[in-house]
Design a protein around this motif. Structure first.
Motif, PDB file in Angstrom:
ATOM      1  N   PHE A 153      -3.458   1.571  -1.544  1.00 35.52           N
ATOM      2  CA  PHE A 153      -4.553   0.709  -1.111  1.00 35.52           C
ATOM      3  C   PHE A 153      -5.798   1.570  -0.902  1.00 35.52           C
ATOM      4  CE2 PHE A 153      -1.694  -2.585   1.291  1.00 35.52           C
ATOM      5  CZ  PHE A 153      -1.358  -3.174   0.077  1.00 35.52           C
ATOM      6  N   HIS A 154      -6.912   1.123  -1.481  1.00 32.82           N
ATOM      7  CA  HIS A 154      -8.213   1.731  -1.239  1.00 32.82           C
ATOM      8  C   HIS A 154      -9.206   0.618  -0.944  1.00 32.82           C
ATOM      9  CE1 HIS A 154      -6.192   4.978  -3.481  1.00 32.82           C
ATOM     10  NE2 HIS A 154      -7.040   5.807  -2.904  1.00 32.82           N
ATOM     11  N   ALA A 155     -10.333   0.982  -0.333  1.00 30.02           N
ATOM     12  CA  ALA A 155     -11.393   0.013  -0.058  1.00 30.02           C
ATOM     13  C   ALA A 155     -12.739   0.682  -0.280  1.00 30.02           C
ATOM     14  CB  ALA A 155     -11.284  -0.519   1.366  1.00 30.02           C
ATOM     15  N   SER A 156     -13.761  -0.145  -0.567  1.00 34.00           N
ATOM     16  CA  SER A 156     -15.058   0.384  -0.955  1.00 34.00           C
ATOM     17  C   SER A 156     -16.169  -0.568  -0.512  1.00 34.00           C
ATOM     18  CB  SER A 156     -15.114   0.575  -2.476  1.00 34.00           C
ATOM     19  OG  SER A 156     -16.410   0.916  -2.925  1.00 34.00           O
ATOM     20  N   ALA A 157     -17.317  -0.002  -0.198  1.00 31.56           N
ATOM     21  CA  ALA A 157     -18.485  -0.813   0.123  1.00 31.56           C
ATOM     22  C   ALA A 157     -19.228  -1.275  -1.111  1.00 31.56           C
ATOM     23  CB  ALA A 157     -19.436  -0.023   1.026  1.00 31.56           C
ATOM     24  N   ASP A 158     -19.028  -0.571  -2.248  1.00 33.86           N
ATOM     25  CA  ASP A 158     -19.810  -0.864  -3.450  1.00 33.86           C
ATOM     26  C   ASP A 158     -18.995  -0.976  -4.726  1.00 33.86           C
ATOM     27  OD1 ASP A 158     -19.084   1.762  -3.855  1.00 33.86           O
ATOM     28  OD2 ASP A 158     -21.129   2.567  -3.771  1.00 33.86           O
ATOM     29  N   GLY A 159     -17.679  -0.824  -4.670  1.00 31.06           N
ATOM     30  CA  GLY A 159     -16.854  -0.874  -5.857  1.00 31.06           C
ATOM     31  C   GLY A 159     -16.889   0.389  -6.687  1.00 31.06           C
ATOM     32  N   GLU A 160     -17.507   1.443  -6.172  1.00 32.52           N
ATOM     33  CA  GLU A 160     -17.623   2.711  -6.904  1.00 32.52           C
ATOM     34  C   GLU A 160     -16.960   3.856  -6.146  1.00 32.52           C
ATOM     35  OE1 GLU A 160     -18.797   2.995  -9.913  1.00 32.52           O
ATOM     36  OE2 GLU A 160     -19.488   0.914 -10.093  1.00 32.52           O
ATOM     37  N   ALA A 161     -17.340   4.061  -4.896  1.00 31.08           N
ATOM     38  CA  ALA A 161     -16.777   5.120  -4.063  1.00 31.08           C
ATOM     39  C   ALA A 161     -15.675   4.518  -3.189  1.00 31.08           C
ATOM     40  CB  ALA A 161     -17.859   5.749  -3.189  1.00 31.08           C
ATOM     41  N   TRP A 162     -14.446   5.043  -3.335  1.00 28.43           N
ATOM     42  CA  TRP A 162     -13.294   4.425  -2.703  1.00 28.43           C
ATOM     43  C   TRP A 162     -12.773   5.263  -1.544  1.00 28.43           C
ATOM     44  CZ3 TRP A 162     -12.052  -0.424  -4.014  1.00 28.43           C
ATOM     45  CH2 TRP A 162     -12.573  -0.908  -5.225  1.00 28.43           C
ATOM     46  N   THR A 163     -12.419   4.602  -0.450  1.00 24.80           N
ATOM     47  CA  THR A 163     -11.826   5.232   0.713  1.00 24.80           C
ATOM     48  C   THR A 163     -10.331   4.981   0.716  1.00 24.80           C
ATOM     49  OG1 THR A 163     -13.842   4.989   2.029  1.00 24.80           O
ATOM     50  CG2 THR A 163     -11.777   5.290   3.240  1.00 24.80           C
ATOM     51  N   PHE A 164      -9.549   6.038   0.837  1.00 22.50           N
ATOM     52  CA  PHE A 164      -8.097   5.915   0.897  1.00 22.50           C
ATOM     53  C   PHE A 164      -7.688   5.175   2.171  1.00 22.50           C
ATOM     54  CE2 PHE A 164      -4.167   7.733   2.678  1.00 22.50           C
ATOM     55  CZ  PHE A 164      -3.261   7.346   1.709  1.00 22.50           C
ATOM     56  N   VAL A 165      -6.796   4.210   2.024  1.00 23.89           N
ATOM     57  CA  VAL A 165      -6.301   3.442   3.161  1.00 23.89           C
ATOM     58  C   VAL A 165      -4.812   3.679   3.376  1.00 23.89           C
ATOM     59  CG1 VAL A 165      -6.009   1.121   4.123  1.00 23.89           C
ATOM     60  CG2 VAL A 165      -8.079   1.674   2.831  1.00 23.89           C
ATOM     61  N   ARG A 166      -4.015   3.631   2.300  1.00 28.00           N
ATOM     62  CA  ARG A 166      -2.566   3.704   2.481  1.00 28.00           C
ATOM     63  C   ARG A 166      -1.890   3.950   1.145  1.00 28.00           C
ATOM     64  NH1 ARG A 166       0.462  -0.454   6.544  1.00 28.00           N
ATOM     65  NH2 ARG A 166       2.560   0.417   6.464  1.00 28.00           N
ATOM     66  N   VAL A 167      -0.779   4.692   1.134  1.00 34.81           N
ATOM     67  CA  VAL A 167       0.090   4.821  -0.033  1.00 34.81           C
ATOM     68  C   VAL A 167       1.523   4.627   0.446  1.00 34.81           C
ATOM     69  CG1 VAL A 167       0.306   7.352   0.129  1.00 34.81           C
ATOM     70  CG2 VAL A 167       0.641   6.201  -2.089  1.00 34.81           C
ATOM     71  N   PHE A 168       2.352   3.946  -0.353  1.00 41.75           N
ATOM     72  CA  PHE A 168       3.689   3.587   0.097  1.00 41.75           C
ATOM     73  C   PHE A 168       4.537   3.167  -1.107  1.00 41.75           C
ATOM     74  CE2 PHE A 168       0.912  -0.031   0.107  1.00 41.75           C
ATOM     75  CZ  PHE A 168       1.661  -1.075  -0.417  1.00 41.75           C
ATOM     76  N   THR A 169       5.826   3.075  -0.896  1.00 44.45           N
ATOM     77  CA  THR A 169       6.727   2.451  -1.858  1.00 44.45           C
ATOM     78  C   THR A 169       7.245   1.162  -1.250  1.00 44.45           C
ATOM     79  OG1 THR A 169       8.643   3.677  -1.015  1.00 44.45           O
ATOM     80  CG2 THR A 169       7.420   4.652  -2.858  1.00 44.45           C
ATOM     81  N   LEU A 170       7.750   0.280  -2.112  1.00 48.39           N
ATOM     82  CA  LEU A 170       8.253  -1.006  -1.637  1.00 48.39           C
ATOM     83  C   LEU A 170       9.335  -1.480  -2.579  1.00 48.39           C
ATOM     84  CD1 LEU A 170       7.656  -2.979   0.703  1.00 48.39           C
ATOM     85  CD2 LEU A 170       6.137  -4.222  -0.839  1.00 48.39           C
ATOM     86  N   GLY A 171      10.525  -1.726  -2.041  1.00 46.72           N
ATOM     87  CA  GLY A 171      11.620  -2.196  -2.864  1.00 46.72           C
ATOM     88  C   GLY A 171      12.230  -1.097  -3.703  1.00 46.72           C
ATOM     89  N   THR A 172      13.157  -1.495  -4.570  1.00 51.19           N
ATOM     90  CA  THR A 172      13.751  -0.561  -5.514  1.00 51.19           C
ATOM     91  C   THR A 172      12.760  -0.272  -6.642  1.00 51.19           C
ATOM     92  OG1 THR A 172      14.685  -2.315  -6.893  1.00 51.19           O
ATOM     93  CG2 THR A 172      16.021  -1.578  -5.016  1.00 51.19           C
ATOM     94  N   ALA A 173      13.094   0.713  -7.470  1.00 51.63           N
ATOM     95  CA  ALA A 173      12.227   1.015  -8.607  1.00 51.63           C
ATOM     96  C   ALA A 173      12.079  -0.197  -9.518  1.00 51.63           C
ATOM     97  CB  ALA A 173      12.781   2.212  -9.387  1.00 51.63           C
TER      98      ALA A 173
END
Length: 204
Positions: A143-163
């Motif tokens: 997950f990332h978020a941005s004020a302008d759609g260009e410069a992105w701020t890291f929010v979260r990285v994770f896995t979910l479920g099986t592969a």
């Protein structure tokens, strides 16, 4: 991805609605939907039940391979409302990246549900619009978020479920109004990129 194609963000047939009726419409590059009163997709971590207390309108498709899905979301805040990019790997495993009025200022928030939901606020933003982005690189979601759609701020990285579940995840759009009487949400400048990230931390 069925339903979203190209950097221009053209929404086409292929996305399917889930949950309560969100009245989803698309025109002039804008996807709009509406959550009804007290509609949310959340399983309280303190509760015994693994079922959501209610549901929320969702519009989802299942892309193949690595991807990035991004948009600018605008929320008609009236209460504890949110516009969301979300992903689901099973009936009891999903995640949300929200622009939410939490509790009284627009905030980037995340929820990851593995039976029960967690809940975390990331940072406060100005105004009623912001850019969320969901990406999948291999079996990792970011997950990332941005004020302008260009410069992105890291929010979260994770896995979910099986592969296998992660590879078949549904992703898309959600509107919610957990404590309010409903809210309107719009997504514009929608883009789907059929590639993952080089670096999940800096968003490249």
């Amino acid at each position: 991805m069925p339903g979203v194609a190209g950097q221009a963000g053209c929404v086409r047939q292929g996305l399917r609605p889930y949950g309560p009726d969100g009245g989803w419409t698309y025109g002039a590059g804008v996807l709009t939907g509406r959550a009804g009163a007290r509609q949310d997709r959340f399983v309280p971590p303190s509760g015994e039940s693994l079922e959501p207390a209610s549901g929320a309108p969702r519009l989802l498709g299942a892309p193949e391979g690595d991807f990035q899905l991004l948009a600018r979301v605008t929320v008609g805040f009236a209460a504890f409302d949110a516009g969301v990019l979300c992903l689901e790997v099973s009936g009891h495993q999903w995640a949300k990246l929200c622009l939410e009025l939490s509790p009284d200022r627009p905030t980037v928030c995340t929820v990851v549900t593995r039976g029960h939901s967690d809940d975390a606020n990331s940072f406060v933003v100005e105004g009623d619009s912001f850019w969320p982005r969901i990406s999948r690189t291999g079996t990792a979601f970011a997950f990332h978020a941005s004020a302008d759609g260009e410069a992105w701020t890291f929010v979260r990285v994770f896995t979910l479920g099986t592969a296998a579940e992660a590879a078949a995840a549904r992703v898309g759009f959600l509107a919610q109004s957990p404590t309010g009487e409903g809210c309107a949400v719009s997504f514009d400048r929608i883009a789907f990129r059929p590639r993952g990230l080089t670096n999940t931390r800096d968003g490249s």
